[in-house]
Design an enzyme around this catalytic site. Structure first.
Site, short mmCIF file in Angstrom:
data_model
loop_
_atom_site.label_atom_id
_atom_site.label_comp_id
_atom_site.label_asym_id
_atom_site.label_seq_id
_atom_site.Cartn_x
_atom_site.Cartn_y
_atom_site.Cartn_z
N LEU A 127 -16.59 11.92 8.01
CA LEU A 127 -16.69 11.86 6.55
C LEU A 127 -17.55 10.69 6.07
CD1 LEU A 127 -14.76 9.39 5.29
CD2 LEU A 127 -12.96 10.95 5.97
N ARG A 128 -18.22 10.93 4.95
CA ARG A 128 -18.99 9.87 4.29
C ARG A 128 -18.17 9.35 3.13
NH1 ARG A 128 -23.67 13.59 2.51
NH2 ARG A 128 -21.82 14.89 2.41
N GLU A 129 -18.11 8.04 2.99
CA GLU A 129 -17.40 7.50 1.84
C GLU A 129 -18.10 7.94 0.56
OE1 GLU A 129 -16.57 3.32 2.28
OE2 GLU A 129 -15.95 3.67 4.35
N LYS B 64 0.83 -1.20 0.00
CA LYS B 64 0.00 0.00 0.00
C LYS B 64 0.87 1.26 0.00
CE LYS B 64 -4.29 -0.06 2.32
NZ LYS B 64 -5.09 0.04 3.54
N ASN C 292 -23.54 8.82 14.78
CA ASN C 292 -23.76 7.68 13.88
C ASN C 292 -24.98 6.87 14.29
OD1 ASN C 292 -21.75 8.25 12.11
ND2 ASN C 292 -20.33 6.69 12.81
N GLY D 157 -25.63 0.02 5.59
CA GLY D 157 -24.41 -0.79 5.67
C GLY D 157 -23.21 0.10 5.84
N CYS E 259 -19.29 1.98 9.23
CA CYS E 259 -19.56 2.71 10.48
C CYS E 259 -20.87 2.36 11.16
CB CYS E 259 -19.50 4.20 10.22
SG CYS E 259 -17.82 4.77 9.92
N LYS F 231 -21.28 -1.20 12.70
CA LYS F 231 -20.27 -1.43 13.74
C LYS F 231 -20.48 -0.50 14.94
CE LYS F 231 -16.00 0.14 12.60
NZ LYS F 231 -15.71 1.24 13.50
C1 UDX Z 1 -11.73 3.82 9.86
C2 UDX Z 1 -11.58 3.94 11.37
O1 UDX Z 1 -10.35 3.49 11.80
C3 UDX Z 1 -12.70 3.28 12.05
O2 UDX Z 1 -12.61 3.49 13.42
C4 UDX Z 1 -13.94 3.91 11.54
O3 UDX Z 1 -15.04 3.57 12.29
C5 UDX Z 1 -14.09 3.47 10.12
O4 UDX Z 1 -13.06 3.89 9.40
P1 UDX Z 1 -10.78 2.72 7.85
O5 UDX Z 1 -9.84 3.81 7.53
O6 UDX Z 1 -12.00 2.60 7.01
O7 UDX Z 1 -11.18 2.77 9.37
O8 UDX Z 1 -10.08 1.30 8.02
P2 UDX Z 1 -9.18 0.50 7.06
O9 UDX Z 1 -9.50 0.83 5.66
O10 UDX Z 1 -9.22 -0.88 7.60
O11 UDX Z 1 -7.72 1.11 7.31
C6 UDX Z 1 -6.91 0.91 8.40
C7 UDX Z 1 -5.45 0.97 7.94
O12 UDX Z 1 -4.59 0.89 9.05
C8 UDX Z 1 -5.06 -0.18 6.99
O13 UDX Z 1 -4.44 0.34 5.84
C9 UDX Z 1 -4.08 -0.99 7.81
O14 UDX Z 1 -3.08 -1.62 7.05
C10 UDX Z 1 -3.51 0.03 8.75
N1 UDX Z 1 -2.97 -0.50 10.00
C11 UDX Z 1 -3.70 -1.35 10.75
C12 UDX Z 1 -1.71 -0.10 10.43
O15 UDX Z 1 -1.03 0.65 9.76
N2 UDX Z 1 -1.25 -0.59 11.62
C13 UDX Z 1 -1.94 -1.48 12.38
O16 UDX Z 1 -1.47 -1.89 13.44
C14 UDX Z 1 -3.22 -1.85 11.93
C1 UDX Z 2 -21.34 7.39 7.80
C2 UDX Z 2 -21.63 8.78 8.38
O1 UDX Z 2 -22.55 9.47 7.52
C3 UDX Z 2 -20.35 9.56 8.53
O2 UDX Z 2 -20.61 10.81 9.14
C4 UDX Z 2 -19.40 8.74 9.41
O3 UDX Z 2 -18.16 9.39 9.55
C5 UDX Z 2 -19.18 7.36 8.81
O4 UDX Z 2 -20.43 6.71 8.63
P1 UDX Z 2 -20.82 6.36 5.40
O5 UDX Z 2 -20.92 5.03 6.11
O6 UDX Z 2 -19.66 6.60 4.52
O7 UDX Z 2 -20.83 7.53 6.48
O8 UDX Z 2 -22.12 6.56 4.51
P2 UDX Z 2 -23.58 7.16 4.66
O9 UDX Z 2 -23.82 8.07 3.53
O10 UDX Z 2 -23.82 7.72 6.01
O11 UDX Z 2 -24.50 5.86 4.44
C6 UDX Z 2 -24.47 4.76 5.32
C7 UDX Z 2 -25.50 3.74 4.93
O12 UDX Z 2 -26.80 4.23 5.18
C8 UDX Z 2 -25.49 3.34 3.46
O13 UDX Z 2 -25.68 1.94 3.35
C9 UDX Z 2 -26.64 4.10 2.87
O14 UDX Z 2 -27.18 3.49 1.72
C10 UDX Z 2 -27.61 4.09 4.01
N1 UDX Z 2 -28.57 5.20 3.97
C11 UDX Z 2 -28.15 6.48 4.14
C12 UDX Z 2 -29.92 4.92 3.77
O15 UDX Z 2 -30.32 3.76 3.60
N2 UDX Z 2 -30.80 5.97 3.77
C13 UDX Z 2 -30.40 7.26 3.95
O16 UDX Z 2 -31.26 8.14 3.95
C14 UDX Z 2 -29.04 7.52 4.14
#
Ligand code: UDX
Ligand code: UDX
Length: 443
Positions: A156-158, A35, A214, A263, A266, A269
């Site tokens: 942030l929202r993905e 990565k 959340n 789904g 966030c 979980k």
């Molecule tokens: C994030 C937040 O960490 C989580 O708490 C939140 O609720 C959702 O998003 P995210 O960035 O989506 O997680 O996770 P992920 O894509 O799994 O990335 C974590 C990264 O940390 C990975 O690239 C992994 O390789 C790295 N990592 C993990 C380290 O560098 N060191 C470690 O010990 C463990």
């Molecule tokens: C979420 C929070 O919005 C963000 O603030 C936090 O940091 C991380 O979790 P994300 O999971 O990226 O962000 O996406 P989001 O746009 O919130 O959607 C989450 C899920 O809810 C998706 O599966 C989406 O389809 C669903 N959703 C969202 C609905 O079914 N209806 C809605 O009106 C909005």
């Protein structure tokens, strides 16, 4: 000021790149060598609109660098953001192993004052745990080094990560000392336009804000999903209901789109984690618990809808079902806890053959659904996906599906069932009903 970000997943990478954009010098660290090597060469491992362009730009400005070496990033940084994953344990609690490992490493290697910031979503009290770990490691070295712990949750929202990170509604900074507060407020005081409000709290309040936000959004979605199920029965239209509810400023129209269940990395979980945190403190989170159950019910209901229409005595043996969209939402390749996974599994268990297409989610689906591989064919676009299908399911509202040629879809199909789980075509219900045996959620 030099900033370090540990963990380059969705959260850490976006944070690092945005900080470079804000004019700070950034180093990002990850244990994953491939990565880091890719990132150094401008290859972004995830799909997030605009991220690659901004990374390329800051590789050129040299405001961002990447490493796998913990000592290097610790030496470099005054402020260290921890953004490693916090996956869910079997019982729903958050697994803090990665966060704690990082804290041990920091304690072993820190050599002057630093601010250690949790960016990952961590249970209330984790800030204190990290502090204890780092302090113990420093003591074991017979040293005295000052450091501060800060909680700075990410909202942030993905799919909209850059936009959300560059224009946040609010910045939450939970800390214990004036020194840390000043440093953090300094970092976040440098937005070029539209300076967002900065809210300073203690660490625990900040940690809770993330879960509360959340969980509330998840409750809102489960609420409207239940309204949708009832609307179908009583002959009401959930989209109009949501729109009118949203006209009340106290409610707001956002996050009231009925769908196949929420789904992502966030909501599923974090809702489970806050229920588990409450349990540890002898409290129950009845409302959130109900939202979690309603979300499971929603996914099951979607499977039931299809079986009711297509099945003979709960059996849909040999029926071919086209799935449009696999990722948990549009504009991302992320499949973590995507409702499509449970729904596809449910349909396959009832005997269906699946043809699936998603603009970005296929690669991840292939390994997440590996055990069901014999019953799933991955297709190249929405038209190929519809060939020979008995039914189509619009699972994720990618914009390319909004503009698709529905007559062409129909002509490719063997039967004409269309399940619109996101209500994308509900405004054209009459037209859809003239072409398909059309089902839209909540109407
Ligand atoms: C994030 C937040 O960490 C989580 O708490 C939140 O609720 C959702 O998003 P995210 O960035 O989506 O997680 O996770 P992920 O894509 O799994 O990335 C974590 C990264 O940390 C990975 O690239 C992994 O390789 C790295 N990592 C993990 C380290 O560098 N060191 C470690 O010990 C463990
Ligand atoms: C979420 C929070 O919005 C963000 O603030 C936090 O940091 C991380 O979790 P994300 O999971 O990226 O962000 O996406 P989001 O746009 O919130 O959607 C989450 C899920 O809810 C998706 O599966 C989406 O389809 C669903 N959703 C969202 C609905 O079914 N209806 C809605 O009106 C909005």
């Amino acid at each position: 000021m030099n900033i370090g970000v540990i963990g380059t997943g969705y959260v850490g990478l976006v944070q690092g790149i945005v900080m470079a954009q804000m004019g700070l010098n950034v180093m990002c660290m990850d244990v994953d060598k491939k990565k880091i090597n890719d990132l150094k060469n401008g290859i972004v491992p995830i799909y997030e609109p605009g991220l690659k362009e901004l990374l390329d730009h800051h590789l050129e400005t040299k405001r961002i660098d990447f490493t796998t070496d913990m000592a290097e990033i610790i030496n470099f940084s005054t402020v260290l953001f921890i953004a490693v994953g916090t996956p869910a344990n079997e019982d729903g609690s958050a697994d803090l192993e990665y966060v704690e490992n990082v804290a041990h490493e920091i304690g072993k290697l820190i050599n002057n004052y630093k601010v250690i910031v949790t960016k990952s979503t961590v249970p209330v009290g984790t800030g204190k745990i990290i502090k204890g770990i780092i302090r113990k490691e420093i003591e074991a070295r017979n040293c005295e080094i000052d450091f501060d712990i800060v909680s700075n949750p990410e909202f942030l929202r993905e799919g909209k990560a850059l936009q959300d990170c560059l224009n946040p509604n609010r910045i939450v900074i939970g800390c214990e000392t004036e020194k840390a507060k000043e440093i953090m407020n300094d970092i976040y005081g440098s937005f070029n336009t539209n300076q967002p409000p900065i809210v300073n709290t203690n660490i625990e309040t900040s940690e809770m804000i993330k879960y509360a936000s959340n969980a509330f959004l998840a409750v809102k979605i489960s609420f409207i999903n239940e309204m949708a199920l009832l609307s179908e029965k009583v002959g009401a239209d959930v989209q109009t209901i949501a729109r009118v509810m949203g006209m009340d400023g106290r409610i707001s129209p956002k996050f009231l789109h009925a769908g196949p269940g929420y789904g992502g990395s966030c909501f599923p979980k974090d809702t489970k984690a806050i229920v588990s945190i409450a349990k540890n403190y002898g409290e129950s989170m009845l409302v959130i618990d109900a939202a979690i159950k309603a979300n499971e019910k929603q996914k099951n209901k979607m499977v039931e809808k299809v079986i009711d229409k297509l099945g003979v005595e709960n059996n849909i043996n040999g029926r071919v079902i086209g799935i449009l969209g696999l990722s948990f939402k549009p504009e991302t390749d992320d499949m973590r806890d995507a409702p499509s996974i449970d729904i596809i599994k449910g349909l396959i268990k009832a005997g269906a053959q699946i043809q699936a297409y998603c603009p970005k989610g296929i690669k991840e689906s292939k390994w997440r659904l590996i055990d069901y591989d014999a019953s799933i064919k991955y297709m190249n676009d929405e038209y190929e996906c519809s060939k020979g299908c008995d039914a189509m399911i619009l699972m994720t509202e990618w914009s390319q599906f909004r503009g698709m040629d529905i007559n062409r879809i129909k002509n490719n199909m063997k039967n004409n069932y269309f399940f619109d789980f996101r209500g994308v075509f509900s405004k054209k219900k009459e037209l859809m009903e003239s072409i398909f045996d059309y089902y839209t959620i909540g109407n």
